[in-house]
Scaffold this motif. Structure first.
Motif, PDB file in Angstrom:
ATOM      1  N   GLU A 171      20.804   1.927  -3.625  1.00  0.00           N
ATOM      2  CA  GLU A 171      22.036   1.941  -2.834  1.00  0.00           C
ATOM      3  C   GLU A 171      22.440   0.564  -2.322  1.00  0.00           C
ATOM      4  O   GLU A 171      23.424   0.436  -1.611  1.00  0.00           O
ATOM      5  CB  GLU A 171      21.847   2.867  -1.619  1.00  0.00           C
ATOM      6  CG  GLU A 171      21.490   4.299  -1.971  1.00  0.00           C
ATOM      7  CD  GLU A 171      21.260   5.137  -0.724  1.00  0.00           C
ATOM      8  OE1 GLU A 171      21.973   6.138  -0.544  1.00  0.00           O
ATOM      9  OE2 GLU A 171      20.364   4.786   0.069  1.00  0.00           O
ATOM     10  N   MET A 172      21.655  -0.449  -2.671  1.00  0.00           N
ATOM     11  CA  MET A 172      21.915  -1.782  -2.121  1.00  0.00           C
ATOM     12  C   MET A 172      22.918  -2.559  -2.946  1.00  0.00           C
ATOM     13  O   MET A 172      22.809  -2.601  -4.169  1.00  0.00           O
ATOM     14  CB  MET A 172      20.619  -2.603  -2.139  1.00  0.00           C
ATOM     15  CG  MET A 172      19.590  -2.127  -1.192  1.00  0.00           C
ATOM     16  SD  MET A 172      18.086  -3.097  -1.466  1.00  0.00           S
ATOM     17  CE  MET A 172      17.001  -2.245  -0.326  1.00  0.00           C
ATOM     18  N   SER A 218      28.620   0.240   1.228  1.00  0.00           N
ATOM     19  CA  SER A 218      28.634  -0.689   0.094  1.00  0.00           C
ATOM     20  C   SER A 218      29.612  -0.220  -0.986  1.00  0.00           C
ATOM     21  O   SER A 218      29.725   0.965  -1.282  1.00  0.00           O
ATOM     22  CB  SER A 218      27.232  -0.785  -0.502  1.00  0.00           C
ATOM     23  OG  SER A 218      27.256  -1.560  -1.683  1.00  0.00           O
ATOM     24  N   ALA A 219      30.279  -1.204  -1.608  1.00  0.00           N
ATOM     25  CA  ALA A 219      31.239  -0.902  -2.684  1.00  0.00           C
ATOM     26  C   ALA A 219      30.536  -0.588  -4.002  1.00  0.00           C
ATOM     27  O   ALA A 219      31.161  -0.111  -4.943  1.00  0.00           O
ATOM     28  CB  ALA A 219      32.185  -2.084  -2.865  1.00  0.00           C
ATOM     29  N   GLY A 248      37.602 -10.583   4.822  1.00  0.00           N
ATOM     30  CA  GLY A 248      37.811  -9.406   5.656  1.00  0.00           C
ATOM     31  C   GLY A 248      36.691  -8.390   5.520  1.00  0.00           C
ATOM     32  O   GLY A 248      35.522  -8.746   5.260  1.00  0.00           O
ATOM     33  N   MET A 249      37.071  -7.134   5.707  1.00  0.00           N
ATOM     34  CA  MET A 249      36.103  -6.034   5.692  1.00  0.00           C
ATOM     35  C   MET A 249      36.461  -5.068   4.573  1.00  0.00           C
ATOM     36  O   MET A 249      37.580  -5.080   4.059  1.00  0.00           O
ATOM     37  CB  MET A 249      36.156  -5.264   7.029  1.00  0.00           C
ATOM     38  CG  MET A 249      36.013  -6.118   8.265  1.00  0.00           C
ATOM     39  SD  MET A 249      34.375  -6.877   8.338  1.00  0.00           S
ATOM     40  CE  MET A 249      34.768  -8.327   9.342  1.00  0.00           C
ATOM     41  N   ARG A 250      35.509  -4.231   4.227  1.00  0.00           N
ATOM     42  CA  ARG A 250      35.787  -3.157   3.270  1.00  0.00           C
ATOM     43  C   ARG A 250      34.833  -2.009   3.541  1.00  0.00           C
ATOM     44  O   ARG A 250      33.624  -2.202   3.600  1.00  0.00           O
ATOM     45  CB  ARG A 250      35.628  -3.635   1.832  1.00  0.00           C
ATOM     46  CG  ARG A 250      35.806  -2.493   0.831  1.00  0.00           C
ATOM     47  CD  ARG A 250      35.830  -3.003  -0.605  1.00  0.00           C
ATOM     48  NE  ARG A 250      34.704  -3.884  -0.886  1.00  0.00           N
ATOM     49  CZ  ARG A 250      34.428  -4.365  -2.093  1.00  0.00           C
ATOM     50  NH1 ARG A 250      35.201  -4.075  -3.117  1.00  0.00           N
ATOM     51  NH2 ARG A 250      33.377  -5.153  -2.280  1.00  0.00           N
ATOM     52  N   GLN A 285      26.867  -2.851   5.313  1.00  0.00           N
ATOM     53  CA  GLN A 285      27.554  -3.375   4.123  1.00  0.00           C
ATOM     54  C   GLN A 285      29.078  -3.242   4.237  1.00  0.00           C
ATOM     55  O   GLN A 285      29.754  -2.829   3.293  1.00  0.00           O
ATOM     56  CB  GLN A 285      26.997  -2.715   2.842  1.00  0.00           C
ATOM     57  CG  GLN A 285      25.460  -2.787   2.795  1.00  0.00           C
ATOM     58  CD  GLN A 285      24.867  -2.794   1.383  1.00  0.00           C
ATOM     59  OE1 GLN A 285      25.057  -3.735   0.622  1.00  0.00           O
ATOM     60  NE2 GLN A 285      24.131  -1.769   1.044  1.00  0.00           N
ATOM     61  N   LEU A 286      29.619  -3.617   5.370  1.00  0.00           N
ATOM     62  CA  LEU A 286      31.066  -3.537   5.610  1.00  0.00           C
ATOM     63  C   LEU A 286      31.795  -4.845   5.304  1.00  0.00           C
ATOM     64  O   LEU A 286      33.020  -4.903   5.408  1.00  0.00           O
ATOM     65  CB  LEU A 286      31.335  -3.133   7.070  1.00  0.00           C
ATOM     66  CG  LEU A 286      31.178  -1.631   7.353  1.00  0.00           C
ATOM     67  CD1 LEU A 286      31.040  -1.373   8.849  1.00  0.00           C
ATOM     68  CD2 LEU A 286      32.368  -0.842   6.789  1.00  0.00           C
TER      69      LEU A 286
END
Lengths: 365, 365
Positions: B38-39, A8-9, A338-340, A329-330
């Motif tokens: 963390e979510m 997760s970001a 897209g993805m991160r 959480q990608l």
């Protein structure tokens, strides 16, 4: 049971050791009979938690004595307003509105520009819009304003994955304000080169709801009359972040993270690990034509790695397969798709390796 | 081991059941493999936590459909600025500054007046200063302003221990704004009589760093251009409190508290207990000339009970003896001195009884 790795970001992964300690003392902090959540912010127990956190952060980042560390509420977005409310008054003595310089390197610096325009003239000294936010414009092309209130940089763009790894030369005494939300504590930084550094906690510091502001003494005390008193740096600084009730539990968790960082060897040790993690992940993305990261190598973020599948029709399958392996959480930010993969301090190299293994296997399939 | 009873005015005691559950799922929320900290706030797990909390609070307080519930950062003090920034624009169409009416009943309404004066004319419609903040001025003496932006009341003064237990009659369609920080959820309230109700979480809701705002639809959408976008009710309402990253962990704990309240029988059951707790404590203070509570009985707060030892030279001995018995955080606010017992929802009647026993014994000694 599958090992979970959370990319997760933000809010983002925290060190397991920190979560274990928080769980173990949730009902009774060090024999006090109270949860940290239940403590008066003005009592001796919380004051000691606060001061230890402040001191550890100061030590980790090498914050000079002429800088104050503030723990505030509101998050990064509200700092985009709070900072001009506090800083433009310093150069506004002639009654003319101040000018703030910005370098636009992605989504977050864009948001900062929009917010600051409520309180000052904004000058976009340079913008990476033309290159799709894949590189930082060369310094030689920055059109800076003499006498500007400050130069605002977002030194790591969480959404675009662009990192500024240098401190620019700024003429005169124009202070640099750096939004380091998503890479603070991930690399060495010379605080003395900046007027103000800030970061929302929810990436590399702790839970959402705490914002760290590191500000040089001479920039404090110039708040505009319209600045809410709870967000006036002077009030916050003079009261050890307790002019109003601070987000006590978040500060406590941040303090546990700071101690964990010290135990890991401090920022230098974390930076070595972060360099290795980023090298591993970008190498995997570059090695296979199946994936694409669009950022120029010199400006690729070590923390936030956006990437695309060349065949975007496979996005859902990619995410489902990742989840089945405990890689969570990608999904990329809704604004860019897209993805991160966010690989903050608390992401172990084993997590990056697990992602790399999956990238390779999914591409082969 | 001594049972601990924590009388802090805030951050304050939380239900043990809530803390136990938070500890047990700190590392893995319901099999997700993640801590709530963390979510991503935009992921399905946190969205479900958020929506459950919002629904439970709506049910507990009987919030009508034409009111939004916002979970914001910043605390009560910052709401004193955020509210005028959002509400005065509604009546400012003629270019004249709006007027806000206040009834000054103690320290917190005083702070609200000072903050609002940055953004509007303030009219102190009535003040209890002359009686030392020991009674609410009679409504017949309130000098209200026709066409005011709103009437601001602090319905429970945490420091002074004064509670307003009625809804005043206000001419025209002037909305009532109520700062219920320190008694929200402690008693039944007819939300439909108010334009806006707000409360910092750290008394009856959860940890510091979350502020609940309940606002009628027609009061949303009038923010001044100088209002930071993160604090514009419209942005917050339209994005389910996720225009920026909300204080996710605090919202989760608040949600656990709301569920606990429902399990206890809801607000009606809590109010019965709170009446009994307050009756017990005030009776003990009134019975012995050794102690004094100065507030007129009709306006005594059920939540915050300030009191003085007639012989103040015994203050330190009183506090030391209390601490030795596990009765914590009884020292009064620094601005008024003396003692204060805050007996919020999470304080069991056994805690009040233990305090009453100590009051009697200390007086006898």
């Amino acid at each position: 049971m599958t090992t979970i790795y959370n990319f997760s970001a933000g809010p983002a992964v925290l060190p397991k050791e920190v979560l274990r300690q928080a769980a173990s003392e949730m009902l009774d902090w060090q024999g006090s009979g109270m949860s940290v959540m239940e403590m008066s912010h003005r009592g001796p127990e919380f004051i000691s938690i606060y001061r230890t956190a402040e001191r550890d952060l100061r030590e980790l980042l090498g914050v000079p004595d002429n800088y104050r560390i503030l723990f505030m509420q509101g998050g990064g977005l509200s700092q985009n307003a709070v900072i001009p409310l506090n800083l433009v008054g310093r150069v506004q003595s002639n009654g003319q509105p101040a000018t703030i310089d910005f370098v636009r390197t992605g989504s977050w610096s864009g948001k900062s520009i929009k917010e600051a325009a409520r309180y000052a003239n904004v000058n976009v000294a340079a913008s990476a819009e033309a290159n799709g936010y894949t590189a930082v414009p060369p310094q030689s092309a920055w059109q800076l304003t003499p006498g500007a209130a400050y130069l605002h940089l977002c030194t790591n763009e969480t959404i675009d994955g662009v990192e500024i790894d240098f401190v620019p030369e700024v003429p005169g005494d124009v202070p640099i304000v750096a939004d380091m939300s998503s890479h603070i504590l991930s690399r060495a930084v010379d605080v003395s080169k900046y007027g103000l550094i800030f970061g929302g906690a929810q990436k590399n510091i702790g839970p959402a709801g705490v914002t760290v502001v590191i500000v040089r003494d001479d920039l404090i005390g110039h708040a505009l009359p319209i600045c809410p008193s709870a967000f006036d740096f002077k009030n916050v600084a003079e009261n050890e972040s307790m002019y109003n009730t601070p987000p006590t539990y978040g500060i406590y968790i941040a303090g546990l993270v700071f101690r964990w960082l010290k135990e890991q060897g401090g920022i230098a040790a974390m930076e070595r690990k972060n360099i290795e993690k980023a090298r591993l992940l970008y190498a995997a993305l570059d090695a296979d034509d199946f994936y694409q990261n669009r950022v120029a190598p010199a400006y690729r973020s070590r923390m936030n790695v956006p990437f695309y599948l060349r065949d975007e029709s496979k996005n859902e399958a990619f995410l489902a397969g990742a989840k089945a392996r405990g890689l969570l959480q990608l999904k990329g930010h809704k604004s860019v798709g897209g993805m991160r993969a966010s690989i903050y301090n608390a992401m172990p190299i084993e997590g990056v390796q697990a992602l790399v293994d999956y990238l390779n296997e999914f591409a082969e399939r």
